[in-house]
Design a protein around this motif. Structure first.
Motif, PDB file in Angstrom:
ATOM      1  N   ALA A 204       2.259  -7.139  -7.776  1.00 16.33           N
ATOM      2  CA  ALA A 204       1.281  -8.223  -7.888  1.00 16.33           C
ATOM      3  C   ALA A 204      -0.149  -7.701  -7.771  1.00 16.33           C
ATOM      4  O   ALA A 204      -0.391  -6.577  -7.315  1.00 16.33           O
ATOM      5  CB  ALA A 204       1.539  -9.252  -6.797  1.00 16.33           C
ATOM      6  N   ALA A 205      -1.089  -8.535  -8.184  1.00 15.27           N
ATOM      7  CA  ALA A 205      -2.503  -8.216  -8.007  1.00 15.27           C
ATOM      8  C   ALA A 205      -2.816  -8.090  -6.522  1.00 15.27           C
ATOM      9  O   ALA A 205      -2.154  -8.700  -5.676  1.00 15.27           O
ATOM     10  CB  ALA A 205      -3.361  -9.304  -8.641  1.00 15.27           C
TER      11      ALA A 205
ATOM     12  N   TRP B   5      -1.969  -4.838   4.446  1.00 13.97           N
ATOM     13  CA  TRP B   5      -1.371  -4.798   5.775  1.00 13.97           C
ATOM     14  C   TRP B   5      -0.599  -6.063   6.169  1.00 13.97           C
ATOM     15  O   TRP B   5       0.376  -5.959   6.937  1.00 13.97           O
ATOM     16  CB  TRP B   5      -2.416  -4.438   6.834  1.00 13.97           C
ATOM     17  CG  TRP B   5      -3.534  -5.413   7.008  1.00 13.97           C
ATOM     18  CD1 TRP B   5      -4.787  -5.348   6.461  1.00 13.97           C
ATOM     19  CD2 TRP B   5      -3.509  -6.609   7.790  1.00 13.97           C
ATOM     20  NE1 TRP B   5      -5.538  -6.419   6.844  1.00 13.97           N
ATOM     21  CE2 TRP B   5      -4.783  -7.206   7.670  1.00 13.97           C
ATOM     22  CE3 TRP B   5      -2.556  -7.227   8.594  1.00 13.97           C
ATOM     23  CZ2 TRP B   5      -5.115  -8.394   8.303  1.00 13.97           C
ATOM     24  CZ3 TRP B   5      -2.875  -8.418   9.229  1.00 13.97           C
ATOM     25  CH2 TRP B   5      -4.141  -8.985   9.083  1.00 13.97           C
ATOM     26  N   PRO B   6      -0.956  -7.271   5.697  1.00 14.00           N
ATOM     27  CA  PRO B   6      -0.132  -8.431   6.095  1.00 14.00           C
ATOM     28  C   PRO B   6       1.323  -8.315   5.654  1.00 14.00           C
ATOM     29  O   PRO B   6       2.217  -8.891   6.298  1.00 14.00           O
ATOM     30  CB  PRO B   6      -0.827  -9.611   5.397  1.00 14.00           C
ATOM     31  CG  PRO B   6      -2.259  -9.178   5.276  1.00 14.00           C
ATOM     32  CD  PRO B   6      -2.162  -7.712   4.950  1.00 14.00           C
ATOM     33  N   LEU B   7       1.595  -7.558   4.583  1.00 11.00           N
ATOM     34  CA  LEU B   7       2.965  -7.397   4.117  1.00 11.00           C
ATOM     35  C   LEU B   7       3.786  -6.496   5.035  1.00 11.00           C
ATOM     36  O   LEU B   7       5.007  -6.444   4.913  1.00 11.00           O
ATOM     37  CB  LEU B   7       2.974  -6.846   2.693  1.00 11.00           C
ATOM     38  CG  LEU B   7       2.278  -7.708   1.629  1.00 11.00           C
ATOM     39  CD1 LEU B   7       2.396  -7.056   0.261  1.00 11.00           C
ATOM     40  CD2 LEU B   7       2.877  -9.110   1.611  1.00 11.00           C
ATOM     41  N   LEU B   8       3.114  -5.793   5.942  1.00  9.85           N
ATOM     42  CA  LEU B   8       3.814  -4.932   6.893  1.00  9.85           C
ATOM     43  C   LEU B   8       4.253  -5.690   8.144  1.00  9.85           C
ATOM     44  O   LEU B   8       5.034  -5.172   8.947  1.00  9.85           O
ATOM     45  CB  LEU B   8       2.924  -3.755   7.304  1.00  9.85           C
ATOM     46  CG  LEU B   8       2.534  -2.775   6.186  1.00  9.85           C
ATOM     47  CD1 LEU B   8       1.482  -1.799   6.693  1.00  9.85           C
ATOM     48  CD2 LEU B   8       3.758  -2.034   5.681  1.00  9.85           C
TER      49      LEU B   8
ATOM     50  N   TRP C 286      -0.300   4.450   5.091  1.00 14.32           N
ATOM     51  CA  TRP C 286      -1.525   5.145   4.659  1.00 14.32           C
ATOM     52  C   TRP C 286      -1.231   6.608   4.348  1.00 14.32           C
ATOM     53  O   TRP C 286      -1.624   7.119   3.294  1.00 14.32           O
ATOM     54  CB  TRP C 286      -2.579   5.034   5.752  1.00 14.32           C
ATOM     55  CG  TRP C 286      -3.851   5.755   5.420  1.00 14.32           C
ATOM     56  CD1 TRP C 286      -4.130   7.073   5.631  1.00 14.32           C
ATOM     57  CD2 TRP C 286      -5.003   5.196   4.797  1.00 14.32           C
ATOM     58  NE1 TRP C 286      -5.389   7.367   5.181  1.00 14.32           N
ATOM     59  CE2 TRP C 286      -5.937   6.242   4.658  1.00 14.32           C
ATOM     60  CE3 TRP C 286      -5.325   3.920   4.349  1.00 14.32           C
ATOM     61  CZ2 TRP C 286      -7.189   6.023   4.090  1.00 14.32           C
ATOM     62  CZ3 TRP C 286      -6.566   3.710   3.776  1.00 14.32           C
ATOM     63  CH2 TRP C 286      -7.493   4.757   3.653  1.00 14.32           C
ATOM     64  N   SER C 287      -0.565   7.296   5.255  1.00 14.32           N
ATOM     65  CA  SER C 287      -0.271   8.716   5.070  1.00 14.32           C
ATOM     66  C   SER C 287       0.557   8.939   3.802  1.00 14.32           C
ATOM     67  O   SER C 287       0.318   9.898   3.051  1.00 14.32           O
ATOM     68  CB  SER C 287       0.467   9.270   6.288  1.00 14.32           C
ATOM     69  OG  SER C 287      -0.341   9.200   7.442  1.00 14.32           O
ATOM     70  N   ALA C 288       1.530   8.060   3.563  1.00 20.21           N
ATOM     71  CA  ALA C 288       2.378   8.206   2.382  1.00 20.21           C
ATOM     72  C   ALA C 288       1.557   8.079   1.101  1.00 20.21           C
ATOM     73  O   ALA C 288       1.694   8.892   0.168  1.00 20.21           O
ATOM     74  CB  ALA C 288       3.492   7.166   2.409  1.00 20.21           C
ATOM     75  N   LEU C 289       0.687   7.078   1.034  1.00 23.96           N
ATOM     76  CA  LEU C 289      -0.110   6.868  -0.173  1.00 23.96           C
ATOM     77  C   LEU C 289      -1.206   7.924  -0.325  1.00 23.96           C
ATOM     78  O   LEU C 289      -1.623   8.240  -1.440  1.00 23.96           O
ATOM     79  CB  LEU C 289      -0.723   5.473  -0.157  1.00 23.96           C
ATOM     80  CG  LEU C 289       0.243   4.354  -0.531  1.00 23.96           C
ATOM     81  CD1 LEU C 289      -0.326   2.997  -0.149  1.00 23.96           C
ATOM     82  CD2 LEU C 289       0.554   4.397  -2.020  1.00 23.96           C
ATOM     83  N   ALA C 290      -1.668   8.466   0.795  1.00 20.29           N
ATOM     84  CA  ALA C 290      -2.690   9.510   0.726  1.00 20.29           C
ATOM     85  C   ALA C 290      -2.145  10.793   0.108  1.00 20.29           C
ATOM     86  O   ALA C 290      -2.899  11.594  -0.461  1.00 20.29           O
ATOM     87  CB  ALA C 290      -3.253   9.799   2.112  1.00 20.29           C
ATOM     88  N   GLU C 291      -0.828  10.994   0.206  1.00 22.66           N
ATOM     89  CA  GLU C 291      -0.213  12.222  -0.283  1.00 22.66           C
ATOM     90  C   GLU C 291       0.633  12.018  -1.536  1.00 22.66           C
ATOM     91  O   GLU C 291       1.047  12.986  -2.175  1.00 22.66           O
ATOM     92  CB  GLU C 291       0.663  12.821   0.824  1.00 22.66           C
ATOM     93  CG  GLU C 291      -0.111  13.177   2.088  1.00 22.66           C
ATOM     94  CD  GLU C 291       0.794  13.630   3.220  1.00 22.66           C
ATOM     95  OE1 GLU C 291       2.025  13.714   2.990  1.00 22.66           O
ATOM     96  OE2 GLU C 291       0.294  13.872   4.321  1.00 22.66           O
ATOM     97  N   MET C 292       0.901  10.798  -1.897  1.00 18.26           N
ATOM     98  CA  MET C 292       1.797  10.501  -3.013  1.00 18.26           C
ATOM     99  C   MET C 292       1.223  10.983  -4.342  1.00 18.26           C
ATOM    100  O   MET C 292       0.019  10.867  -4.594  1.00 18.26           O
ATOM    101  CB  MET C 292       2.057   8.994  -3.074  1.00 18.26           C
ATOM    102  CG  MET C 292       3.210   8.578  -3.963  1.00 18.26           C
ATOM    103  SD  MET C 292       3.559   6.791  -3.762  1.00 18.26           S
ATOM    104  CE  MET C 292       4.178   6.773  -2.060  1.00 18.26           C
TER     105      MET C 292
ATOM    106  N   THR D 237       3.283   0.731  -4.173  1.00 17.96           N
ATOM    107  CA  THR D 237       4.528   0.664  -3.406  1.00 17.96           C
ATOM    108  C   THR D 237       4.881  -0.755  -2.980  1.00 17.96           C
ATOM    109  O   THR D 237       5.842  -0.961  -2.268  1.00 17.96           O
ATOM    110  CB  THR D 237       4.414   1.540  -2.144  1.00 17.96           C
ATOM    111  OG1 THR D 237       3.370   1.019  -1.310  1.00 17.96           O
ATOM    112  CG2 THR D 237       4.118   2.984  -2.498  1.00 17.96           C
ATOM    113  N   GLY D 238       4.097  -1.705  -3.413  1.00 17.57           N
ATOM    114  CA  GLY D 238       4.294  -3.080  -2.977  1.00 17.57           C
ATOM    115  C   GLY D 238       3.420  -3.425  -1.796  1.00 17.57           C
ATOM    116  O   GLY D 238       2.677  -4.399  -1.817  1.00 17.57           O
ATOM    117  N   THR D 239       3.487  -2.618  -0.747  1.00 18.27           N
ATOM    118  CA  THR D 239       2.627  -2.842   0.418  1.00 18.27           C
ATOM    119  C   THR D 239       1.317  -2.069   0.320  1.00 18.27           C
ATOM    120  O   THR D 239       0.429  -2.249   1.154  1.00 18.27           O
ATOM    121  CB  THR D 239       3.348  -2.433   1.720  1.00 18.27           C
ATOM    122  OG1 THR D 239       3.788  -1.090   1.604  1.00 18.27           O
ATOM    123  CG2 THR D 239       4.535  -3.335   1.981  1.00 18.27           C
TER     124      THR D 239
END
Length: 225
Positions: free
Chosen positions: A53-54, A111-114, A191-197, A208-210
């Protein structure tokens, strides 16, 4: 880099801009090219991508630049507006300091999705805090964990800069940062996952959805590169 090399690079930057803005037609071309690029980055940060989603509502975001790494971490309650403006710089200072053409990666966390993964007791606490305070608390925790340089000092009226000790801050975010440790850990992990993905070069974005990571530098590559 020594002072002489730095000064030479600064003069080279000014000389390049002088060439690019040499007459009214070139100035218009410069304005159009920069806004087109910023608009594309803003669209990648906010619009629906693939099955995702947007990006709207509360979010954390951070900008990584070539060489400097993570430069800035912020939060917003209106991601659909803030993230579009972020590379344009009309109401945000970042693009005036670090041009979006040099941004290697922008990470966004919804972050609300977490919250659904956070400890049960933190659900009601986060609701009691409200999205604004909770967003500020997570922003503070992320800034302390990553120490981005543009968050680590403030401008002074005297024209110079003053270091900020984030760990001793008494801001609203700092006061509430310890209230949601489970959500904070989930946010830091996302954050760490997306920073390195790895970001696919053909799309310049991974979602990743979130969260989402965007590579503005991929937009400089010719099609098929």
């Amino acid at each position: 880099m020594d002072d002489q090399m730095y000064d030479d690079a600064y003069r080279g930057w000014r000389a390049s801009l002088t060439t690019l803005l040499a007459d009214p037609a070139l100035l218009a071309r410069w304005q159009e090219r920069r806004f087109q690029f910023a608009h594309r980055v803003g669209a990648l940060l906010t619009e629906a991508h693939g099955g995702s989603a947007a990006v709207t509502g509360p979010a954390l975001y951070g900008v990584f630049a070539a060489g400097a790494g993570l430069c800035y971490v912020g939060q917003t309650q209106e991601a659909e507006r803030r993230l579009r403006d972020l590379p344009v710089g009309e109401s945000h200072h970042l693009a005036n300091t670090v041009p979006p053409e040099l941004w290697e990666r922008v990470v966004v966390i919804r972050w609300p999705l977490l919250l659904s993964e956070a400890p049960v007791n933190e659900h009601s606490l986060a609701k009691e805090m409200g999205p604004t305070i909770c967003g500020l608390a997570l922003e503070h925790a992320l800034q302390v964990a990553t120490a981005p340089p543009l968050n680590s000092r403030r401008r002074r009226t005297s024209g110079d800069w003053q270091p900020r000790n984030l760990t001793q801050s008494r801001s609203r975010g700092a006061i509430h940062a310890q209230s949601v440790p489970g959500l904070t850990q989930l946010t830091l992990a996302a954050w760490s996952a997306l920073a390195e993905m790895v970001i696919p070069g053909h799309s310049a974005v991974v979602d990743t959805g979130t969260g989402r990571a965007v590579s503005p530098t991929a937009l400089h590559q010719p099609p098929g590169a």
